[in-house]
Scaffold this motif. Sequence first.
Motif, PDB file in Angstrom:
ATOM      1  N   GLU A 285      41.476  32.703  44.967  1.00 58.23           N
ATOM      2  CA  GLU A 285      41.035  34.048  45.361  1.00 58.23           C
ATOM      3  C   GLU A 285      39.969  33.985  46.445  1.00 58.23           C
ATOM      4  O   GLU A 285      39.959  34.828  47.359  1.00 58.23           O
TER       5      GLU A 285
ATOM      6  N   HIS B 267      40.067  43.738  47.982  1.00 57.80           N
ATOM      7  CA  HIS B 267      40.478  43.376  46.629  1.00 57.80           C
ATOM      8  C   HIS B 267      39.925  42.020  46.235  1.00 57.80           C
ATOM      9  O   HIS B 267      39.331  41.851  45.152  1.00 57.80           O
ATOM     10  N   TRP B 268      40.111  41.042  47.108  1.00 60.76           N
ATOM     11  CA  TRP B 268      39.625  39.693  46.790  1.00 60.76           C
ATOM     12  C   TRP B 268      38.109  39.669  46.768  1.00 60.76           C
ATOM     13  O   TRP B 268      37.496  38.948  45.955  1.00 60.76           O
TER      14      TRP B 268
ATOM     15  N   GLN C 132      36.968  40.810  43.394  1.00 57.36           N
ATOM     16  CA  GLN C 132      37.145  39.765  42.381  1.00 57.36           C
ATOM     17  C   GLN C 132      35.990  38.768  42.425  1.00 57.36           C
ATOM     18  O   GLN C 132      35.473  38.337  41.388  1.00 57.36           O
TER      19      GLN C 132
ATOM     20  N   ARG D  36      32.750  40.468  41.169  1.00 55.20           N
ATOM     21  CA  ARG D  36      32.749  40.641  39.717  1.00 55.20           C
ATOM     22  C   ARG D  36      32.327  39.342  39.029  1.00 55.20           C
ATOM     23  O   ARG D  36      31.520  39.352  38.091  1.00 55.20           O
ATOM     24  N   ARG D  37      32.875  38.236  39.496  1.00 53.78           N
ATOM     25  CA  ARG D  37      32.488  36.955  38.906  1.00 53.78           C
ATOM     26  C   ARG D  37      31.003  36.679  39.127  1.00 53.78           C
ATOM     27  O   ARG D  37      30.313  36.150  38.253  1.00 53.78           O
TER      28      ARG D  37
ATOM     29  N   ARG E 131      41.374  49.051  39.401  1.00 53.71           N
ATOM     30  CA  ARG E 131      39.979  48.793  39.116  1.00 53.71           C
ATOM     31  C   ARG E 131      39.522  49.684  37.988  1.00 53.71           C
ATOM     32  O   ARG E 131      39.398  50.874  38.111  1.00 53.71           O
TER      33      ARG E 131
END
Length: 372
Positions: free
Chosen positions: A197, A282-283, A286, A289-290, A369
């Motif tokens: 990702e 989008h990526w 991700q 979020r991490r 989402r």
Amino acid sequence: MPNSPTSEPDFGLADIPPNPPVHFAEQALLGGLLLDPYRIKTLGQLGPDHFASAIHRAIFAAVAALPAPSPDLHAKEPVWITAVLAHARPHARGLTPSYLHALAGACPDPAHAPAYARMVRSDHARRTVLMHAGLLVQAATDPGLPDPATVTLNRADALATLLDHLAASFPSHPGSLPRTPPPALPGLQVGPEVASEEQLLLSTATAHPEALATMRWLRPEDFTTELYGGLYRCLTSLASRGDPVDKVTVLWEAQQHGLLTPTFGPQDALELLDTPAGPPEHWGEQILRRALLRHAHLAGLRVQAFAQDLTNSPHQVITGSRRVLSHLAGVRARWQHATRQPTAARPAVPESRAGPPHQRTSAPAASPRSSR
């Protein structure tokens, strides 16, 4: 001399608090109230839940619920101890008259009851902070949660609310920051999906550099792989200067930043940047979020370390924990900004994904989402 309930045959070791100092403080406080029941009016805000021991909670609840006997009767007859025993015994299996007498013997001076009560409140605050920090760590590391970011932020809010509440109860004092050494942090696990990702973000942002202007919420330090964070810095540097952005200009910028090595050469960089798939946003989400969950995990571990260090006063635990949560607030603000971006014009994420350099892999399809 303080007595321990371990001498009572019906008491189990599991009922003894793990922190001996507060156990003795609880014994001394309850003993003082058995010797002088009117001292309960001097304790301030104190309830059964403040006690670490279940049997002590039952005894204090009985003391707080029962009317105190007259001083003359209390001096002549054991009516007070008998009443407390009868009221508490249904809620404390194994409670015996001998233990109540042992509590009375454990109190050096009933006049010191307010000091003992402050000790009990202080340790209760520490245990409560420790519990909430554990819930934060659990949420940040639970892969089974349907919406881990929302649950984690809710746990962080609950911890912050608790700290605000406790701050009003414990006065400040010099040396308010804890000196607790940072805890040993867990190693950063970077699996194939995570690396894929991050690579997809770099390649799609190179193909669609116009998205970088609306992705200021993502930063190089959000990447789990330092190399990929460095390449993202190259992309944002080019975009901020108004220079052309493509795989060749990024390659040149990577050379200037010292990112090219014998194990990651020019051809590796070109292959990594030549596999766009889907929207960069989008990526980016991700990755962010991490980063949010990672920061929350570390924040929870730091707060746990403060609360576990018995040399810290409640004020030090509160102050240090608030400072830790303030660092999480910055990542949280960026996450909230990112997840409020419009999505109508975003291209669909194709089923095929680019994997690590020199190979292809399959990544999960972009999900709606849930934080919106």
